[in-house]
Design a protein around this motif. Sequence first.
Motif, PDB file in Angstrom:
ATOM      1  N   GLY A 167      66.978 -47.105   3.436  1.00  0.00           N
ATOM      2  CA  GLY A 167      66.384 -48.097   2.547  1.00  0.00           C
ATOM      3  C   GLY A 167      67.391 -49.092   2.015  1.00  0.00           C
ATOM      4  O   GLY A 167      67.137 -50.294   1.973  1.00  0.00           O
ATOM      5  N   PHE A 219      65.928 -52.986  -3.555  1.00  0.00           N
ATOM      6  CA  PHE A 219      65.702 -51.597  -3.187  1.00  0.00           C
ATOM      7  C   PHE A 219      65.418 -50.769  -4.434  1.00  0.00           C
ATOM      8  O   PHE A 219      66.095 -50.941  -5.456  1.00  0.00           O
ATOM      9  CB  PHE A 219      66.944 -51.030  -2.481  1.00  0.00           C
ATOM     10  N   VAL A 266      62.419 -52.827  -0.729  1.00  0.00           N
ATOM     11  CA  VAL A 266      62.288 -51.623   0.076  1.00  0.00           C
ATOM     12  C   VAL A 266      62.128 -50.490  -0.927  1.00  0.00           C
ATOM     13  O   VAL A 266      62.926 -50.359  -1.864  1.00  0.00           O
ATOM     14  CB  VAL A 266      63.517 -51.385   0.971  1.00  0.00           C
ATOM     15  N   ALA A 271      67.332 -52.994   2.975  1.00  0.00           N
ATOM     16  CA  ALA A 271      67.259 -54.008   1.921  1.00  0.00           C
ATOM     17  C   ALA A 271      68.402 -55.006   2.054  1.00  0.00           C
ATOM     18  O   ALA A 271      68.198 -56.216   1.943  1.00  0.00           O
ATOM     19  CB  ALA A 271      67.281 -53.336   0.551  1.00  0.00           C
TER      20      ALA A 271
END
Length: 174
Positions: free
Chosen positions: A19, A30, A74, A23
């Motif tokens: 993630g 994130f 994200v 991002a």
Amino acid sequence: MKTNLTLIGMPGSGKSTVGIILAKNLGIGFIDTDILIQINEQQTLQQIIDTTDHLNLRAIEEREILKLNVTHLVIATGGSAAYSEKAMAHLAQISTIIFLHVSFSELNRRIKNFATRGIAKREDQSFEELFDERQVLYNRYADIVVPCEGLNQDQVADEIIARLYPNGCCLLNQ
């Protein structure tokens, strides 16, 4: 167009690490719902389970997810997010849901602290039973399934971007 990406999958599948990479590569923010829970509850996930139970942790997780009103992020979820139909419906409204699929044997290799990691499971439930139970849920809610076997986290992030943007355009905030 949905501007968020949500990562789902088992503990140890790489949701948080992938993630952050995703991002960064997409130029968006994130968040990790496990961290939101720990900040708002002022306890670790394991402490929540130890002082209450796994069902309470799942309820807290659902509440945190339902509060999300975000764009261009994200979102890494906890492994048990998929137990909540409400939470998953909310995430589906605001994001594309991506299941990071990692085999049981690989997860078993990666996770050494199964008993103390803060995993929302029944006390009598083995990791393999939990894995089998959750695979059905992750597949049900996923818009995209990314097989992660043999890939490092950067390669997983690249694979997600390639699937989302086959023509090369990759900024969600344009």
